[in-house]
Write an enzyme that holds these catalytic residues in place. Sequence first.
Site, PDB file in Angstrom:
ATOM      1  N   LYS A   2       0.853  -1.190   0.000  1.00 47.60           N
ATOM      2  CA  LYS A   2       0.000   0.000   0.000  1.00 47.60           C
ATOM      3  C   LYS A   2       0.887   1.237   0.000  1.00 47.60           C
ATOM      4  CE  LYS A   2      -3.324   2.659   2.751  1.00 47.60           C
ATOM      5  NZ  LYS A   2      -4.132   2.738   3.992  1.00 47.60           N
ATOM      6  N   GLU A  53      -9.310  12.188  12.360  1.00 47.45           N
ATOM      7  CA  GLU A  53      -8.598  11.026  12.893  1.00 47.45           C
ATOM      8  C   GLU A  53      -7.755  11.327  14.129  1.00 47.45           C
ATOM      9  OE1 GLU A  53      -6.069   7.205  11.227  1.00 47.45           O
ATOM     10  OE2 GLU A  53      -6.793   8.744   9.862  1.00 47.45           O
TER      11      GLU A  53
END
Length: 398
Positions: free
Chosen positions: A145, A199
């Site tokens: 990723k 977040e």
Amino acid sequence: MTNQHLLAEVSAKEVLDAYKPGAFFLASPKSTMLAEGMFAEVPDTDAENQLDSLPERVRQTLLEAKQAGIKHPIAAGAIPFDGRKASRLFVPKNVHTAGPLSFAESSAEKPQSNTYDIRPVPEPEGFMSGVEQGVFSITDGPLSKIVLSRTLHLTAEKDIDIPQAVKHLAQHNPRGYTFAADVTGTSETRKTLFGASPELLLSKNGTSILSNPLAGSRPRSTDPAEDQRRAEELLQSAKDLHEHAVVVAAVAAALKPFCRVLDVPEKPSLIKTEAMWHLSTEVKGELRDPSTTSLELAIALHPTPAVCGTPTDAAREAIQDIEPFDRNFYTGMAGWCDAEGNGEWIIALRCAEAETRSLRLFAGAGIVAGSKPQDELDETSAKFRTMLRAMGLYQDEL
């Protein structure tokens, strides 16, 4: 001398109204904080990795503040994405705290009236080309990723009203973390990092810790039926669930050595912002050693696969090769830590760096096997909306 004002009789909105550039501001779903006045800066170091010694430098600066008569000192500010770059943390003279913001009885804060020239860096085609590079590195290379981002450079006709933009962000993102930090450094003009991050990287209160990783997202829709369809699609997407699971596993692995108990839910839940749906997991723990600080834990987590990629070092190198700009404090962290190690650190997302008449907005997307460049471009466009609307702009196609 005291630097702590617990404003039980003063509303959180009054704390917000008192914010001015140069100070540190953080509004979370549970509290509101304003730290102002410079008592001391946390010093830099000549070491290649600035993060290795940062907790000790913060501890020493807080100790000196206590010895100087500040009863409850904190260190607050921002830490960059690249640990080799200097952080911008300071011990304020005054800290004002209150409960969570509520705008139920107040009129809407309107974005400022200004005119902007907007320049994407890279251009959309360049970003999509970078996504293709990222997918190739995943298919034939070392990565599983990579998180790639792009920027919008805004040049304004008149000075940017940062406090007004911060108020707009706080009102329209009540479930998130609205923040503002001075990151001027050696610049001749003041530079402010501000935004509305969804977040939480890490919070600590006593021996209790919480991390709330997000990974996997969909743009919101103004049509309620379509919006719900997108949410349900996200919750069932094998690609996004895998991407999310990788991030949660990395967070759990980083925190486990510090914890005697660590609770990691098996499945994610959904959270929403004004612009996005996200897969979310709350990881909770109890520390083995109460003296472990929130900053030490945040550094152990940074950068998570949600903002960098996997494996971390290879992803960071690929980001430097592909992205045609320096992230600076974007995908770094903003927050605070006190002398007891309690504190709260958020990931610097949905944010901008502002100078007098210029803004640099950031947005990114997680690239995995099977990612499509146009989809990733659309995701970054949706993420830009949070900051663009705070500036009174509604160009969703950028």
